[in-house]
Write a protein that holds these residues in place. Structure first.
Motif, PDB file in Angstrom:
ATOM      1  N   LEU A  31       0.830  -1.197   0.000  1.00 63.50           N
ATOM      2  CA  LEU A  31       0.000   0.000   0.000  1.00 63.50           C
ATOM      3  C   LEU A  31       0.869   1.254   0.000  1.00 63.50           C
ATOM      4  N   SER A  32       0.325   2.331  -0.583  1.00 67.74           N
ATOM      5  CA  SER A  32       1.047   3.600  -0.620  1.00 67.74           C
ATOM      6  C   SER A  32       0.949   4.288   0.741  1.00 67.74           C
ATOM      7  N   ASP A  33       1.770   5.320   0.941  1.00 72.95           N
ATOM      8  CA  ASP A  33       1.709   6.081   2.190  1.00 72.95           C
ATOM      9  C   ASP A  33       0.331   6.708   2.368  1.00 72.95           C
ATOM     10  N   ASP A  34      -0.246   7.240   1.286  1.00 71.12           N
ATOM     11  CA  ASP A  34      -1.566   7.864   1.376  1.00 71.12           C
ATOM     12  C   ASP A  34      -2.633   6.837   1.753  1.00 71.12           C
ATOM     13  N   GLU A  35      -2.519   5.633   1.228  1.00 70.13           N
ATOM     14  CA  GLU A  35      -3.504   4.586   1.548  1.00 70.13           C
ATOM     15  C   GLU A  35      -3.389   4.147   3.005  1.00 70.13           C
ATOM     16  N   ARG A  36      -2.174   4.073   3.509  1.00 67.54           N
ATOM     17  CA  ARG A  36      -2.002   3.706   4.920  1.00 67.54           C
ATOM     18  C   ARG A  36      -2.491   4.831   5.831  1.00 67.54           C
ATOM     19  N   ARG A  37      -2.266   6.104   5.414  1.00 68.95           N
ATOM     20  CA  ARG A  37      -2.767   7.238   6.210  1.00 68.95           C
ATOM     21  C   ARG A  37      -4.300   7.246   6.206  1.00 68.95           C
ATOM     22  N   PHE A  38      -4.893   6.906   5.078  1.00 69.27           N
ATOM     23  CA  PHE A  38      -6.349   6.823   4.993  1.00 69.27           C
ATOM     24  C   PHE A  38      -6.873   5.802   6.003  1.00 69.27           C
ATOM     25  N   TYR A  39      -6.237   4.663   6.066  1.00 66.94           N
ATOM     26  CA  TYR A  39      -6.639   3.629   7.026  1.00 66.94           C
ATOM     27  C   TYR A  39      -6.509   4.158   8.447  1.00 66.94           C
ATOM     28  N   SER A  40      -5.373   4.773   8.767  1.00 62.92           N
ATOM     29  CA  SER A  40      -5.140   5.255  10.136  1.00 62.92           C
ATOM     30  C   SER A  40      -6.128   6.356  10.500  1.00 62.92           C
ATOM     31  N   SER A  41      -6.396   7.258   9.557  1.00 68.57           N
ATOM     32  CA  SER A  41      -7.337   8.349   9.830  1.00 68.57           C
ATOM     33  C   SER A  41      -8.733   7.811  10.103  1.00 68.57           C
ATOM     34  N   PHE A  42      -9.127   6.834   9.330  1.00 66.80           N
ATOM     35  CA  PHE A  42     -10.459   6.266   9.524  1.00 66.80           C
ATOM     36  C   PHE A  42     -10.545   5.546  10.866  1.00 66.80           C
ATOM     37  N   ARG A  43      -9.546   4.751  11.203  1.00 64.91           N
ATOM     38  CA  ARG A  43      -9.595   3.980  12.443  1.00 64.91           C
ATOM     39  C   ARG A  43      -9.567   4.894  13.673  1.00 64.91           C
ATOM     40  N   ALA A  44      -9.025   6.100  13.538  1.00 64.87           N
ATOM     41  CA  ALA A  44      -8.941   7.014  14.675  1.00 64.87           C
ATOM     42  C   ALA A  44     -10.263   7.723  14.950  1.00 64.87           C
ATOM     43  N   LEU A  45     -11.229   7.612  14.059  1.00 61.69           N
ATOM     44  CA  LEU A  45     -12.505   8.296  14.218  1.00 61.69           C
ATOM     45  C   LEU A  45     -13.378   7.622  15.259  1.00 61.69           C
ATOM     46  N   ASP A  46     -14.312   8.387  15.830  1.00 61.89           N
ATOM     47  CA  ASP A  46     -15.327   7.807  16.695  1.00 61.89           C
ATOM     48  C   ASP A  46     -16.317   7.008  15.845  1.00 61.89           C
ATOM     49  N   LEU A  47     -17.155   6.209  16.479  1.00 58.20           N
ATOM     50  CA  LEU A  47     -18.043   5.296  15.754  1.00 58.20           C
ATOM     51  C   LEU A  47     -19.048   6.038  14.885  1.00 58.20           C
ATOM     52  N   ASP A  48     -19.639   7.121  15.378  1.00 60.26           N
ATOM     53  CA  ASP A  48     -20.609   7.865  14.567  1.00 60.26           C
ATOM     54  C   ASP A  48     -19.972   8.360  13.275  1.00 60.26           C
ATOM     55  N   SER A  49     -18.770   8.886  13.369  1.00 60.70           N
ATOM     56  CA  SER A  49     -18.090   9.410  12.183  1.00 60.70           C
ATOM     57  C   SER A  49     -17.746   8.279  11.215  1.00 60.70           C
ATOM     58  N   ARG A  85     -22.339  16.505  14.092  1.00 55.34           N
ATOM     59  CA  ARG A  85     -21.039  16.402  14.770  1.00 55.34           C
ATOM     60  C   ARG A  85     -20.155  15.369  14.066  1.00 55.34           C
ATOM     61  N   ALA A  86     -20.732  14.262  13.602  1.00 57.32           N
ATOM     62  CA  ALA A  86     -19.956  13.258  12.871  1.00 57.32           C
ATOM     63  C   ALA A  86     -19.395  13.845  11.579  1.00 57.32           C
ATOM     64  N   ALA A  87     -20.205  14.644  10.902  1.00 59.44           N
ATOM     65  CA  ALA A  87     -19.737  15.284   9.666  1.00 59.44           C
ATOM     66  C   ALA A  87     -18.592  16.244   9.962  1.00 59.44           C
ATOM     67  N   GLU A  88     -18.716  17.001  11.073  1.00 63.09           N
ATOM     68  CA  GLU A  88     -17.664  17.950  11.443  1.00 63.09           C
ATOM     69  C   GLU A  88     -16.338  17.225  11.676  1.00 63.09           C
ATOM     70  N   ARG A  89     -16.392  16.111  12.363  1.00 64.40           N
ATOM     71  CA  ARG A  89     -15.154  15.356  12.640  1.00 64.40           C
ATOM     72  C   ARG A  89     -14.553  14.786  11.356  1.00 64.40           C
ATOM     73  N   LEU A  90     -15.405  14.387  10.419  1.00 64.69           N
ATOM     74  CA  LEU A  90     -14.897  13.886   9.144  1.00 64.69           C
ATOM     75  C   LEU A  90     -14.245  14.997   8.342  1.00 64.69           C
ATOM     76  N   VAL A  91     -14.802  16.216   8.427  1.00 65.93           N
ATOM     77  CA  VAL A  91     -14.167  17.361   7.764  1.00 65.93           C
ATOM     78  C   VAL A  91     -12.801  17.623   8.385  1.00 65.93           C
ATOM     79  N   GLU A  92     -12.747  17.581   9.707  1.00 67.43           N
ATOM     80  CA  GLU A  92     -11.471  17.809  10.400  1.00 67.43           C
ATOM     81  C   GLU A  92     -10.436  16.752  10.021  1.00 67.43           C
ATOM     82  N   ALA A  93     -10.898  15.523   9.781  1.00 71.54           N
ATOM     83  CA  ALA A  93      -9.978  14.435   9.430  1.00 71.54           C
ATOM     84  C   ALA A  93      -9.611  14.436   7.951  1.00 71.54           C
ATOM     85  N   GLY A  94     -10.218  15.306   7.172  1.00 75.11           N
ATOM     86  CA  GLY A  94      -9.919  15.364   5.743  1.00 75.11           C
ATOM     87  C   GLY A  94     -10.643  14.311   4.918  1.00 75.11           C
TER      88      GLY A  94
END
Length: 568
Positions: A31-49, A85-94
């Motif tokens: 996987l590329s660096d961007d793909e691994r960052r995508f995984y990490s960013s998603f896993r760091a989110l709360d459940l609603d997000s 609030r879930a949408a806001e956190r997703l915006v913050e996470a990119g």
């Protein structure tokens, strides 16, 4: 009947996690660096997000240059406690963008006609059709930003980000970009059960990042296919230039590239661009590339090339259909060109045929024919015998012969051939319907066919029938294989007949597993017979003719039963 299964409201998130973890566990180094960052960013989110992101990623929004667009006020998911609030956190996470600065025309499809009329800076006629209304809106303002702000008054539009990274995860998990997480749902509902097979790194289809990138490139080209076909020859040739090269030992990529080139070349033929089509066909290694080249050559008067291609096919045909084409087309071409020496007219087999008149009722014609065969010709004259005969006839079509083969070779079918299995939810290896299926397992198949005798066949079939009952297998239709039918088939059909049928099926399973006779008759006196039923106005198809000719060559009992309706 089992109680209905109730899925958790966020079952889709559980399945999404399983997919992501499967890929990370097996493909992380690719996987590329961007793909691994995508995984990490998603896993760091709360459940609603996470729930909201997977919901949006799985839906078809309005396409735009900023990603799929959704109006936040239109989103309703009961399992998400605080959607804003879930949408806001997703915006913050990119992972989402809010109201991206897009041209107004990319926002217009989000709104209904009545909403656009209400948002128009100046009144517009309600009678305007949608395209005219959108054009009028765009022409009202010299400043696109003003119109965009007008459209987005009291609106929040969300644009999904990083979807292209999830495409890589999907490709690694499914092996293609057409499938989705539905297979998990079917498993969870108990609708499908899958065989268990090894999924170790060394057996997985993707072994390098280069492979992944070339498959992704192929899908990028595939997404442009319809537009290129509509735009004409130049667009088709430009798309053909974008296709990636194949990779050694990646038969899946070669098949996909061939299939796409064949589609492009065929359209070039329709556009009267035979030379360009021929050049594309030359890059294809699978049928019907040589057939199309032969046809093109003969159409432009190059008889020598056309006949040479037919001889090339006959020397090493890829499949039976290609061989039959070369025999027929080569003979017709040679005859017209008065070059017949060396070419013989193909013989057309005429199977034994019987015609019977039966009363017209709503029941399937095959079932009517089966009942008539069981009870004898007296049935056709409305004079049933005093006591029923012990003849037994079953409506099997493609299920019996395929099913017995599938049970006999079950373990080979699901053997861990490198590249055959992408994930735990496959009813068949990925190459099952391809020309590569038999060669990659040749040694195992040859050994299994060589040891075939009546005892071994019955032992393997019954063992798998009982151990694997209900597990998905592309050759086995469980509901169409009652034990009574299997018992008679294994007892009555000779081993050499099974041997011949199995070899033909395995030789080109994509084409040969259809076209088999509708009925199997087991007469009281012993033996069996395969019966193809044709109702009023129905004709034999080419694949059915080929099977009947095969039966004749191998002395397998068969006939065609034509059914006519009795006159009132």
């Amino acid at each position: 009947m089992a109680d209905p299964v109730e899925l958790a409201p966020d079952y889709y998130l559980t399945n999404f996690h399983a997919l992501m973890e499967f890929v990370m566990a097996r493909y992380q180094p690719l996987l590329s660096d961007d793909e691994r960052r995508f995984y990490s960013s998603f896993r760091a989110l709360d459940l609603d997000s996470q729930r909201l992101y997977v919901r949006l990623l799985s839906r078809k929004g309005v396409p735009s240059s900023a990603g799929a667009l959704f109006r936040q006020r239109k989103l309703v998911y009961p399992e998400i406690d605080d959607l804003p609030r879930a949408a806001e956190r997703l915006v913050e996470a990119g992972l989402l963008r809010r109201n991206p600065a897009l041209p107004p025309d990319e926002y217009l499809p989000l709104f209904s006609k009545s909403e656009l009329l209400a948002r128009s800076p100046a009144p517009l006629p309600k009678t305007l059709k949608r395209p005219a209304l959108e054009l009028a809106l765009l022409e009202q303002s010299d400043d696109p930003a003003v119109l965009r702000d007008t459209l987005l008054t009291d609106e929040t539009v969300l644009a999904v980000q990083a979807a292209e990274h999830f495409e890589t995860f999907k490709l690694c998990f499914f092996g293609n970009l057409h499938r989705d997480l539905t297979d998990y749902v079917l498993r969870d509902l108990g609708l499908y059960r899958y065989e268990q097979y090894p999924l170790e790194q060394r057996q997985l289809p993707f072994q390098s990042r280069e492979q992944i990138d070339r498959h992704l490139c192929y899908y990028d080209c595939l997404a442009q296919l319809d537009e290129a076909l509509d735009e004409g020859a130049d667009a088709i040739l430009a798309l053909a230039e974008q296709l990636p090269d194949g990779i050694r030992n990646d038969a899946t990529l070669h098949r996909r590239l061939d299939r796409l080139r064949l589609t492009l070349a065929r359209q070039l033929e329709r556009l009267e661009e035979p030379e360009a089509a021929d050049r594309l066909y030359r890059h294809c290694t699978r049928p019907p590339a040589r057939e199309r080249r032969a046809r093109i050559a003969v159409r432009r008067g190059d008889i020598d090339t056309g006949l040479a291609l037919c001889r090339e096919i006959l020397a090493a045909p890829h499949n039976e259909a290609e061989q039959l084409f070369a025999e027929s087309f080569g003979y017709r071409t040679a005859k017209r060109a008065q070059r017949l020496p060396g070419w013989e007219a193909p013989t057309r087999y005429r199977p034994p045929t019987q015609t019977v008149a039966l009363p017209q009722v709503p029941e399937r014609v095959e079932l009517l024919a089966a009942a008539w065969l069981e009870q004898g010709s007296a049935k056709a004259h409305n004079n049933p015998p005093a006591a029923p005969t012990s003849d037994q006839c079953f409506y099997v079509e493609n299920s019996l012969l395929n099913g017995v083969l599938g049970l006999y070779i079950w373990d080979i079918l699901f053997s861990p051939v490198p590249g055959a299995f992408f994930n735990p939810f496959q009813a068949a290896p990925s190459d099952f319907r391809t020309a590569d299926f038999y060669p990659l397992r040749r040694a195992a198949f040859e050994q299994r066919l060589a040891e075939l005798d009546s005892d071994i066949l019955a032992q393997r079939v019954w063992r798998h029938y009982r151990e694997k009952r209900g597990i998905a297998n592309p050759l086995v239709a469980w509901e169409a294989l009652p034990e009574t039918l299997l018992e008679l088939a294994l007892a009555r059909i000779p081993t050499d007949h099974w041997q011949s049928i199995f070899r033909r099926l395995l030789g080109d399973i994509a084409h040969h597993r259809s076209g088999l006779p509708d009925l199997v008759l087991f007469p009281a006196a012993g033996g069996y017979e395969l019966v193809e039923v044709k109702g009023p106005g129905d004709r034999l198809q080419q694949n059915q003719r080929r099977w009947l000719a095969f039966f004749a060559r191998h002395r397998i009992p068969h006939r065609v039963l034509h059914v006519e309706w009795q006159r009132p």
